[in-house]
Design an enzyme around this catalytic site. Structure first.
Site, short mmCIF file in Angstrom:
data_model
loop_
_atom_site.label_atom_id
_atom_site.label_comp_id
_atom_site.label_asym_id
_atom_site.label_seq_id
_atom_site.Cartn_x
_atom_site.Cartn_y
_atom_site.Cartn_z
N ASN A 152 -3.77 5.95 -1.20
CA ASN A 152 -3.49 6.09 0.23
C ASN A 152 -2.95 7.46 0.61
OD1 ASN A 152 -4.40 3.71 1.49
ND2 ASN A 152 -2.83 2.60 0.36
N SER B 123 0.83 -1.21 0.00
CA SER B 123 0.00 0.00 0.00
C SER B 123 0.85 1.25 0.00
CB SER B 123 -0.86 0.04 1.26
OG SER B 123 -1.63 -1.12 1.38
N HIS C 193 -1.60 -2.90 -6.93
CA HIS C 193 -2.26 -2.59 -5.66
C HIS C 193 -3.78 -2.77 -5.79
CE1 HIS C 193 -3.30 0.60 -2.43
NE2 HIS C 193 -3.15 -0.57 -1.88
#
Ligand SMILES: NC(=O)c1ccc[n+]([C@@H]2O[C@H](COP(=O)([O-])OP(=O)(O)OC[C@H]3O[C@@H](n4cnc5c(N)ncnc54)[C@H](O)[C@@H]3O)[C@@H](O)[C@H]2O)c1
Length: 297
Positions: free
Chosen positions: A202, A131, A152
């Site tokens: 993220n 991540s 991802h």
């Protein structure tokens, strides 16, 4: 040249890939499922052997739900014939693609990629589901960084459409094209990103989760009210605290730590409330308690 290099994947059942998934936790089991659902052969492993039976049960349950909603045609038992579990990493064998989905710890991932590199054939792609860890750094563990890439997936993998594809400095364009094609063949929507900490998703998400945690820490409101605000006022499908529980609070903290280290900016620093919860074993859904309690209702 292998068929998947730069060509779109056609349809389930055709052009079967051999995919190895390492780590059978929340993400690895989902990744194994979507590959098998799309007709590919999967080998799944985990250093904790007790996880493997629960991973298969979890995949079966997920397939059963999809079948009941007529989202897949095949019986779960048929899809599961394409997933083989092995107890040792040395047993994963020769595959077209290797996808790592282990703990978000740099050294653990680096060690694992060195092992994978010894096993993988020259033509294969090696991918990380990290991540937040640098794909450039991870790519230094393999002999051919041109074949190394970030892939991802999002949680829950069978449901979430997005796959972020992260190109490191030395990743070959043909590897990017192959992975884009593979992701589309899994029914996903790929986006490509440079290797910046947190990539796109993220980097945006972590400050949101952190600010919600600070609202709770500072007593601005309750967890329920904070989540209700995000859902009803900001149109988020899940509140930030329930989403944190869903991702896993240890995983969220690991991601924040990496972003904080890389950017050196306060907005990514894990808040005390999160540290205390993780340190006391409150990891969210997977541990039965996080910002909410699970399994009691
Ligand atoms: N949880 C999420 O929402 C999410 C979303 C996207 C990406 N990710 C990333 O995916 C990766 C896995 O996250 P997760 O939530 O599935 O974690 P998890 O804790 O649920 O599962 C990790 C699994 O890896 C296994 N493992 C650890 N080291 C290993 C090794 N050396 N060899 C084999 N198995 C090993 C563990 O036993 C565990 O079962 C992390 O890099 C995380 O950042 C997580």
């Amino acid at each position: 040249m292998p068929w998947w290099r730069g060509r779109p994947v056609c349809c389930p059942g055709d052009d079967r890939l051999k995919a190895a998934v390492i780590g059978a936790g929340t993400m690895g089991r989902g990744i194994a499922q979507v590959f098998a659902q799309s007709g590919h052969d999967v080998v799944l492993t985990d250093m904790n052997q007790e996880v493997l039976p629960s991973a298969l049960k979890n995949i079966w349950d997920s397939l059963e739900r999809l079948r009941k909603k007529s989202l897949i045609e095949e019986e779960p038992s048929q899809v599961l014939t394409r997933i083989r579990t092995v107890k040792q990493i040395d047993e994963i064998g020769q595959n077209d693609i290797y996808i790592e989905a282990i703990f978000e710890k740099l050294n653990a991932k680096m060690d694992l990629f060195r092992i994978i590199d010894r096993i993988a054939p020259k033509s294969s792609i090696i991918a990380s589901n990290t991540s937040s860890i640098s794909i450039n750094l991870l790519s230094t563990t393999v002999k051919a960084p041109g074949r190394f890439i970030g892939m991802h997936f999002f949680n829950p993998v069978p449901v979430m459409k997005l796959v972020e594809i992260i190109k490191a400095e030395r990743t070959e364009q043909s590897t990017v094209e192959s992975v884009v094609a593979i992701a589309r063949g899994l029914g996903k929507e790929p986006v490509t990103s440079k290797d910046f900490p947190g990539f796109i998703s993220n980097r945006i998400l972590m400050p949101i989760l952190k600010e919600a945690m600070l609202c709770l820490q500072e007593g601005v409101s309750t967890a329920q009210e904070i989540d209700r605000t995000a859902k009803l006022g900001l149109n988020h499908p899940m509140g930030p605290l329930e989403l944190s529980d869903f991702i896993g609070l240890d995983v969220v903290m690991d991601i924040m730590e990496v972003l904080y280290t890389e950017f050196g900016e306060e907005r990514f620093k894990p808040p005390i409330i999160l540290r205390n919860m993780v340190n006391s074993g409150m990891l969210g859904r997977k541990s039965g308690i996080g910002f909410y309690r699970y399994g009691e209702e």
